[in-house]
Design an enzyme around this catalytic site. Structure first.
Site, PDB file in Angstrom:
ATOM      1  N   GLU A 269      38.117 -43.737 -44.890  1.00 40.74           N
ATOM      2  CA  GLU A 269      39.034 -43.779 -43.746  1.00 40.74           C
ATOM      3  C   GLU A 269      39.737 -42.433 -43.751  1.00 40.74           C
ATOM      4  O   GLU A 269      40.543 -42.154 -44.627  1.00 40.74           O
ATOM      5  CB  GLU A 269      40.004 -44.948 -43.920  1.00 40.74           C
ATOM      6  CG  GLU A 269      40.632 -45.376 -42.616  1.00 40.74           C
ATOM      7  CD  GLU A 269      41.968 -44.714 -42.405  1.00 40.74           C
ATOM      8  OE1 GLU A 269      41.985 -43.662 -41.734  1.00 40.74           O
ATOM      9  OE2 GLU A 269      42.978 -45.224 -42.904  1.00 40.74           O
ATOM     10  N   CYS A 303      47.484 -41.315 -39.839  1.00 41.97           N
ATOM     11  CA  CYS A 303      46.122 -40.881 -39.514  1.00 41.97           C
ATOM     12  C   CYS A 303      45.790 -41.126 -38.045  1.00 41.97           C
ATOM     13  O   CYS A 303      44.960 -40.446 -37.471  1.00 41.97           O
ATOM     14  CB  CYS A 303      45.115 -41.549 -40.440  1.00 41.97           C
ATOM     15  SG  CYS A 303      45.359 -43.307 -40.583  1.00 41.97           S
ATOM     16  N   GLU A 400      43.941 -31.500 -37.507  1.00 44.21           N
ATOM     17  CA  GLU A 400      44.945 -32.514 -37.836  1.00 44.21           C
ATOM     18  C   GLU A 400      46.142 -31.826 -38.481  1.00 44.21           C
ATOM     19  O   GLU A 400      46.008 -31.163 -39.506  1.00 44.21           O
ATOM     20  CB  GLU A 400      44.345 -33.533 -38.804  1.00 44.21           C
ATOM     21  CG  GLU A 400      45.315 -34.627 -39.163  1.00 44.21           C
ATOM     22  CD  GLU A 400      44.687 -35.718 -40.019  1.00 44.21           C
ATOM     23  OE1 GLU A 400      44.089 -35.399 -41.058  1.00 44.21           O
ATOM     24  OE2 GLU A 400      44.801 -36.898 -39.641  1.00 44.21           O
TER      25      GLU A 400
END
Ligand code: NAD
Ligand code: MN
Length: 500
Positions: A269, A303, A400
């Site tokens: 993940e 996330c 990110e």
């Protein structure tokens, strides 16, 4: 002067923090690391050391594997699914009794707002265990009519994988531990979980509750340590048959490469750069707070953070004005201050990383409408930042950031939404996406086109133990939560019985 309401540290937490270095939970006991090495856990709200913790490396992982295998072949195997479920439920009850302590440790160790830790992190973690406690008695195989003859009995069993390694990040330390442990334990596995070196405390506290709940020794092993040592030792150990990882995409790739040496099962993940799309027919009383929470919750260290905000041209200026006015008035302060609305980043490293993205944003020509410069105070504070004038190809629109930074971009198609979907999907990530519109047809049409494991319509960052969660593309694979997670932690055996 604005008011400050700093929470009194609970006596149990004070005692926990006074007993350092904190030990690793292996084989049902708290023990020192074999090397005697320790690491410091820092309070990001102040930059000061809270307590030191023994840092595990290969030898400790080997000891945990020993203990876990023994439990898997022994006591844990003898326990019925119903008893397994009850142990998991018991753990949830104990967490509820220690909700305030767990929330305070999350806040002190990770800089999380105490109000959020109390209302979100800890309750969701408890609920997660309760949800999987129920699954313990519902792991089923099938009987299948094969074509090999009348008297052939063929059935399948869903069996646990065995010793499972789990590596979690620092953004939701307790909740990630719950996500990892719940399904693995419900399906009968034994676990070695490594918490992040920045936030080891809540998992070690959880170890006390695991002990108190009465899990057989070795079923749950909770260690901490650095990725390069403890993390890689988990990935490289051939007797650990599966690794579940949550964290950065770069480390996810490295884990896959290293796991190829021993072919352990891998579920990942990873990161995201999630698009959040506001159409002109949105209900702005929901869309504006939704977009803000989508990026500023947990200081943007989420996330699924809605870090690419696509706003229709017709409403762009108004939306920017609303976001800017709200963001510039958010009260930023220590995690343990109940009046703080946004806290610090988790570490000096994360602070430096986000700071460099702010610089890059300015250098590449984006304009910060608010924020944009780190705060000059102790602790790792980056103010809520709204970048406008962002181009799809800028670094802040592609990478990110994992901080409280919005990259806002206008779009201008009218009935045709193809172009904004193309832009939203133009990323190697695919964890989540948001859509804000009151047109039910457009909502579903867009939701189906977005390349993401989760799409939120007129809401954002909503999670539930029953709903599967995971990534498309380089945001990872495998689904945690819901019934899907049972697949991650079981393997199917077919049994053939010739009755002739
Ligand atoms: P990271 O991926 O390095 O760390 C996550 C976990 O993996 C930690 O427990 C760490 O000790 C462990 N780890 C690190 N290297 C390892 C290795 N080689 N083998 C095995 N385990 C290893 O994340 P980070 O450096 O703390 O953060 C960097 C960036 O990652 C952030 O800026 C953010 O973009 C992203 N991130 C994403 C998530 C997420 O939930 N998807 C969580 C944390 C960080
Ligand atoms: Mn810490």
């Amino acid at each position: 002067m604005s008011s400050v309401q700093t929470v009194d540290v609970s006596p149990k937490v004070a005692k926990f923090l006074s007993e350092g270095p904190k030990k690793l939970f292996i084989g049902g006991e708290f023990i020192e690391s074999a090397s005697g090495e320790t690491l410091d856990s820092v309070n990001p709200s102040t930059g000061e050391v809270l307590v030191s913790v023994y840092a595990a490396d290969k030898e400790d992982v080997d000891r945990a594997v020993e203990a876990a295998e023994k439990a898997f072949l022994g006591d844990w195997k003898k326990i019925t699914p119903s008893e397994r479920g009850r142990l998991i439920w018991k753990l949830a009850d104990l967490m509820e009794e220690n909700l305030e302590e767990l929330a305070q440790l999350e806040s002190l160790d990770g800089g999380k707002l105490i109000s959020h830790a109390r209302a979100v992190d800890v309750p969701l973690a408890i609920d997660h265990f309760r949800y999987y406690a129920g699954w313990a008695t519902k792991v089923m195989g099938q009987t299948i009519q094969s074509s090999t003859g009348q008297n052939m009995l063929t059935y399948t069993r869903r069996e646990p994988i065995g010793v499972v390694g789990q590596i979690i990040p620092w953004n939701f330390p307790l909740l990630m531990a719950a996500w990892k442990l719940g399904a693995a334990l419900a399906t009968g596995n034994v676990v070695i979980l490594k918490s992040a070196e920045q936030t080891p405390l809540s998992a070690l506290y959880l170890g006390q509750l695991v002990q108190e709940a009465g899990f057989p020794p070795g079923v749950v092993n909770l260690i901490t340590g650095y990725g390069k040592t403890a993390g890689e030792a988990i990935v490289q150990n051939p007797r650990i048959r599966k690794v579940a990882f949550t964290g950065s995409t770069a480390v996810g790739k490295r884990i896959m490469q290293q796991a190829s040496g021993n072919l352990k099962r891998v579920s990942l993940e990873l990161g995201g750069k999630s698009p959040n799309i506001i159409f002109p027919d949105a209900d702005f009383s929901k869309a504006i707070p939704g977009a803000l929470m989508g990026i500023f919750f947990n200081q943007g260290q989420v996330c699924t953070a809605g870090s690419r905000l696509f706003v229709h041209k017709k409403v762009y200026d108004n939306v920017m004005a609303d976001l800017t006015s709200y963001a510039s008035n958010m009260k930023q302060g220590p995690g343990m201050d109940e009046t703080s609305e946004i806290g610090p980043l988790v570490s000096s490293q994360q602070f430096e990383r986000v700071k460099s993205y702010l610089q890059k944003g300015h250098e590449e020509g984006a304009k910060s409408l608010t924020g944009g410069q780190p705060l000059d105070r102790s602790g790792f504070f980056i103010p809520p930042t709204v970048f406008s004038g962002v181009d799809d190809n800028m670094t802040i629109a592609r990478e990110e950031i994992f901080g409280p930074v919005i990259a806002a971009m206008p779009f201008d198609d009218e009935e045709q939404v193809a172009d904004v979907i193309r832009r939203a999907n133009d990323t190697e990530y695919g964890l989540a996406a948001g859509v804000w519109t009151t047109d039910v047809r457009k909502a579903h049409r867009v939701a189906h086109e977005l390349e993401a494991g989760t799409v939120w319509v007129n809401c954002y960052n909503v999670l539930d133990a029953s709903i599967p969660f995971g990534g498309y593309k380089q945001s990872g694979y495998g689904r945690e939560m819901g019934s899907e997670a049972l697949d991650l932690y079981t393997q199917v055996k077919a049994v053939w019985v010739d009755l002739n």
